[in-house]
Write a protein that holds these residues in place. Sequence first.
Motif, PDB file in Angstrom:
ATOM      1  N   ILE A 112     -17.838  11.363 -10.726  1.00  0.00           N
ATOM      2  CA  ILE A 112     -17.160  10.912  -9.511  1.00  0.00           C
ATOM      3  C   ILE A 112     -15.990   9.997  -9.866  1.00  0.00           C
ATOM      4  N   LEU A 113     -16.229   9.069 -10.806  1.00  0.00           N
ATOM      5  CA  LEU A 113     -15.141   8.149 -11.161  1.00  0.00           C
ATOM      6  C   LEU A 113     -13.988   8.881 -11.831  1.00  0.00           C
ATOM      7  N   ASP A 114     -14.336   9.858 -12.691  1.00  0.00           N
ATOM      8  CA  ASP A 114     -13.289  10.560 -13.436  1.00  0.00           C
ATOM      9  C   ASP A 114     -12.438  11.446 -12.556  1.00  0.00           C
ATOM     10  N   LEU A 115     -13.022  11.943 -11.462  1.00  0.00           N
ATOM     11  CA  LEU A 115     -12.259  12.903 -10.673  1.00  0.00           C
ATOM     12  C   LEU A 115     -11.818  12.348  -9.325  1.00  0.00           C
ATOM     13  N   VAL A 116     -12.745  11.701  -8.608  1.00  0.00           N
ATOM     14  CA  VAL A 116     -12.414  11.278  -7.241  1.00  0.00           C
ATOM     15  C   VAL A 116     -11.700   9.928  -7.239  1.00  0.00           C
ATOM     16  N   ALA A 117     -12.281   8.949  -7.959  1.00  0.00           N
ATOM     17  CA  ALA A 117     -11.703   7.602  -7.926  1.00  0.00           C
ATOM     18  C   ALA A 117     -10.284   7.607  -8.478  1.00  0.00           C
ATOM     19  N   VAL A 118     -10.052   8.486  -9.444  1.00  0.00           N
ATOM     20  CA  VAL A 118      -8.765   8.533 -10.125  1.00  0.00           C
ATOM     21  C   VAL A 118      -7.651   9.011  -9.198  1.00  0.00           C
ATOM     22  N   GLN A 119      -8.002   9.609  -8.049  1.00  0.00           N
ATOM     23  CA  GLN A 119      -6.980  10.066  -7.103  1.00  0.00           C
ATOM     24  C   GLN A 119      -6.234   8.901  -6.482  1.00  0.00           C
ATOM     25  N   LEU A 120      -6.766   7.673  -6.653  1.00  0.00           N
ATOM     26  CA  LEU A 120      -6.083   6.510  -6.098  1.00  0.00           C
ATOM     27  C   LEU A 120      -4.936   6.043  -7.001  1.00  0.00           C
ATOM     28  N   VAL A 121      -4.958   6.513  -8.257  1.00  0.00           N
ATOM     29  CA  VAL A 121      -3.917   6.086  -9.197  1.00  0.00           C
ATOM     30  C   VAL A 121      -2.564   6.597  -8.726  1.00  0.00           C
ATOM     31  N   GLY A 122      -1.598   5.709  -8.627  1.00  0.00           N
ATOM     32  CA  GLY A 122      -0.268   6.111  -8.189  1.00  0.00           C
ATOM     33  C   GLY A 122      -0.096   6.109  -6.686  1.00  0.00           C
ATOM     34  N   LYS A 123      -1.152   5.820  -5.927  1.00  0.00           N
ATOM     35  CA  LYS A 123      -1.023   5.794  -4.473  1.00  0.00           C
ATOM     36  C   LYS A 123      -0.909   4.347  -4.003  1.00  0.00           C
ATOM     37  N   ASP A 124      -0.249   4.196  -2.867  1.00  0.00           N
ATOM     38  CA  ASP A 124      -0.040   2.871  -2.296  1.00  0.00           C
ATOM     39  C   ASP A 124      -1.153   2.600  -1.291  1.00  0.00           C
ATOM     40  N   ILE A 125      -1.937   1.533  -1.551  1.00  0.00           N
ATOM     41  CA  ILE A 125      -3.061   1.218  -0.662  1.00  0.00           C
ATOM     42  C   ILE A 125      -2.561   0.867   0.729  1.00  0.00           C
ATOM     43  N   ASN A 126      -1.360   0.277   0.799  1.00  0.00           N
ATOM     44  CA  ASN A 126      -0.835  -0.118   2.102  1.00  0.00           C
ATOM     45  C   ASN A 126      -0.447   1.076   2.950  1.00  0.00           C
ATOM     46  N   GLU A 127      -0.211   2.217   2.326  1.00  0.00           N
ATOM     47  CA  GLU A 127       0.056   3.419   3.117  1.00  0.00           C
ATOM     48  C   GLU A 127      -1.230   4.034   3.618  1.00  0.00           C
ATOM     49  N   ILE A 128      -2.310   3.821   2.847  1.00  0.00           N
ATOM     50  CA  ILE A 128      -3.600   4.384   3.255  1.00  0.00           C
ATOM     51  C   ILE A 128      -4.225   3.530   4.347  1.00  0.00           C
ATOM     52  N   TRP A 129      -4.160   2.199   4.176  1.00  0.00           N
ATOM     53  CA  TRP A 129      -4.735   1.283   5.159  1.00  0.00           C
ATOM     54  C   TRP A 129      -3.598   0.632   5.917  1.00  0.00           C
ATOM     55  N   ASP A 130      -3.409   1.016   7.165  1.00  0.00           N
ATOM     56  CA  ASP A 130      -2.335   0.439   7.957  1.00  0.00           C
ATOM     57  C   ASP A 130      -2.894  -0.714   8.776  1.00  0.00           C
ATOM     58  N   ILE A 131      -2.351  -1.900   8.577  1.00  0.00           N
ATOM     59  CA  ILE A 131      -2.811  -3.075   9.325  1.00  0.00           C
ATOM     60  C   ILE A 131      -2.125  -3.074  10.675  1.00  0.00           C
ATOM     61  N   PRO A 132      -2.868  -3.071  11.785  1.00  0.00           N
ATOM     62  CA  PRO A 132      -2.221  -2.942  13.098  1.00  0.00           C
ATOM     63  C   PRO A 132      -1.385  -4.156  13.503  1.00  0.00           C
ATOM     64  N   LEU A 133      -1.927  -5.368  13.392  1.00  0.00           N
ATOM     65  CA  LEU A 133      -1.168  -6.549  13.827  1.00  0.00           C
ATOM     66  C   LEU A 133      -1.168  -7.558  12.679  1.00  0.00           C
ATOM     67  N   PRO A 134      -0.213  -7.440  11.767  1.00  0.00           N
ATOM     68  CA  PRO A 134      -0.270  -8.275  10.549  1.00  0.00           C
ATOM     69  C   PRO A 134      -0.137  -9.770  10.805  1.00  0.00           C
ATOM     70  N   MET A 135       0.706 -10.150  11.758  1.00  0.00           N
ATOM     71  CA  MET A 135       0.900 -11.585  11.990  1.00  0.00           C
ATOM     72  C   MET A 135      -0.376 -12.228  12.504  1.00  0.00           C
ATOM     73  N   ARG A 136      -1.072 -11.495  13.364  1.00  0.00           N
ATOM     74  CA  ARG A 136      -2.323 -12.039  13.912  1.00  0.00           C
ATOM     75  C   ARG A 136      -3.356 -12.211  12.800  1.00  0.00           C
ATOM     76  N   MET A 137      -3.443 -11.178  11.932  1.00  0.00           N
ATOM     77  CA  MET A 137      -4.398 -11.261  10.825  1.00  0.00           C
ATOM     78  C   MET A 137      -4.035 -12.420   9.899  1.00  0.00           C
ATOM     79  N   LEU A 138      -2.737 -12.590   9.668  1.00  0.00           N
ATOM     80  CA  LEU A 138      -2.298 -13.657   8.766  1.00  0.00           C
ATOM     81  C   LEU A 138      -2.651 -15.028   9.327  1.00  0.00           C
ATOM     82  N   SER A 139      -2.441 -15.220  10.654  1.00  0.00           N
ATOM     83  CA  SER A 139      -2.771 -16.533  11.240  1.00  0.00           C
ATOM     84  C   SER A 139      -4.257 -16.821  11.102  1.00  0.00           C
ATOM     85  N   LYS A 140      -5.081 -15.749  11.325  1.00  0.00           N
ATOM     86  CA  LYS A 140      -6.528 -15.968  11.223  1.00  0.00           C
ATOM     87  C   LYS A 140      -6.923 -16.369   9.807  1.00  0.00           C
TER      88      LYS A 140
END
Lengths: 196, 346
Positions: free
Chosen positions: B218-246
């Motif tokens: 699993i690590l060799d094949l599936v986990a490795v698909q994250l290499v070269g990808k931007d986590i911020n494109e995968i996880w979109d934060i809806p209201l960043p300023m609100r999260m930052l204040s919290k």
Amino acid sequence: MTSMGLLLKRTFINQNAPLNNGAGRFVPQLARLTIKFCKSHGSSQGVRRFIEEDIVQFAKNNPGTVIYLKPRRHRSPVLVAEYLNGEKHHQSLSNYGVNEVSSYVDFYRNQSGVEYSDQQKNTYSDHPSIQGYWNPHTHQEPGVNFLKYPVNKPAILHQPSATEIVRNAFISQQEGNEFSPGEEEKLEARKQTSSS
Amino acid sequence: MRPLKMAQLNLGEFLRFNFGASFHTSSNRCRSHTSRETKPVLMELNRRRKTIELNNKLKEVNPMDRRSSFLEWNFQAELAALNGRLGENIPAGVLTEVFTTEGHIEAEREKQEELNIDIPLNMKSNTELSVAGENLISKIITNWLRGALPALPEEGVQAVKTYLTSEDILADLGFHIGFKDLILAVEYPPLKSDFAKAFKAFVGALERQDVDRAESFILDLVAVQLVGKDINEIWDIPLPMRMLSKILENQGKGEPEARLIWQLGPKTLLANYTVGIYSDKELIGEYHGETLEIAEDMAARDALRKLFKTDVSKVVLPTKEKFANAAPNPSAQEWTGQNLPNLIMG
């Protein structure tokens, strides 16, 4: 222009390994090799010798590749390489010697099956800039925002102009500044006097 | 001469390639020099390809025969090659179970009914193995993400895990391992869902044998698909300023204050504003945008990137490390950034 010319693509090297192959474990991309040859015709001689001598070793070295042998009368020898991405590449082996056949088999073993493309750069990066690209504000002082022009500020690197150099030299001569050691002797040597 | 796939060709795509008279490559290729004859040739090629495709569609002829219908096909040899390719050692009987879809079993039963035979089918579908495999993949990927990205909140971990275990990615993986000709299904080529299910079943079969090997797989094949990808494109934060204040409130720091740092061409079409977020008079995030609102949003995201350490150029993924079961990462509501292990980028 060759016949490939119209359809030649240009890609970067990040298209070479499918699905980050090699980042975890390396999966050899050659799935199947089919060798069609004739048992008697002369053009298959190299292929026949390859099958007699080298193919078993090749199969042992590549457990991930299935090798099919198709003896077919009155047909010229052909190698069909099938890859994991579904592509099929065929190669005629007619009148090739055993060394050539062996080289071509090795050549197809090392390919990934991705269509041939022109690659002009041997590097690629998704993030070429680590510190951030230059922009007009990169090296600006924040205080620049509060300036009210016109500003009477001398240039930071002020080199004396030619006029200023001569003027300063004249003034220092007038004031009778002392020469540094050795300079007076040099000056004497250079002076043009009638008695030199 | 290798056969070339006839992809859709259009002049726009074509003009990007350089087809000068010479093949000599140089770094200054003249882009606009194409032969006059190129466009009509491409148009003719496209026209011919379309007529062939329409012909096939109308006559319901599928020009792709199954590989398993060829004379040169040996299923046992193909399964052995699959094992050799991946470095695993699953017995052939288990592998046949991995690749048997329910549709195939039903089709076999229908065939038997048509011919009025009643031979007990000894086939088991891959549903059971795929469920076991799915659970294991989910568990291993979640543990790995929590260990590899300890500063990422749990919402981010779950978003990335959903992406990595999505049907698209698993089906793609299955395809590139060689499942296309091995899956016993009604359609050819098999459906995306068949690929994904077979991949999960393969992992389930591995788990039956040896859980450690399954984890490595699993690590060799599936986990490795994250290499070269931007986590911020995968996880979109809806209201960043609100999260930052919290988060700043949780950390006991001052409220985030957005200030304009630079601006270029303020009332024009090409305006650019650089906004900085300050907390307790210290700069925590800075970014630019076309309008003030966009710049502030981007700056808040930048601040969060710095806190969660998801900056693309700084993420280092430990793809060879196995992480044991751990507690979930703190959620974004309770995130304080304390007690983080010693990360490489600091």
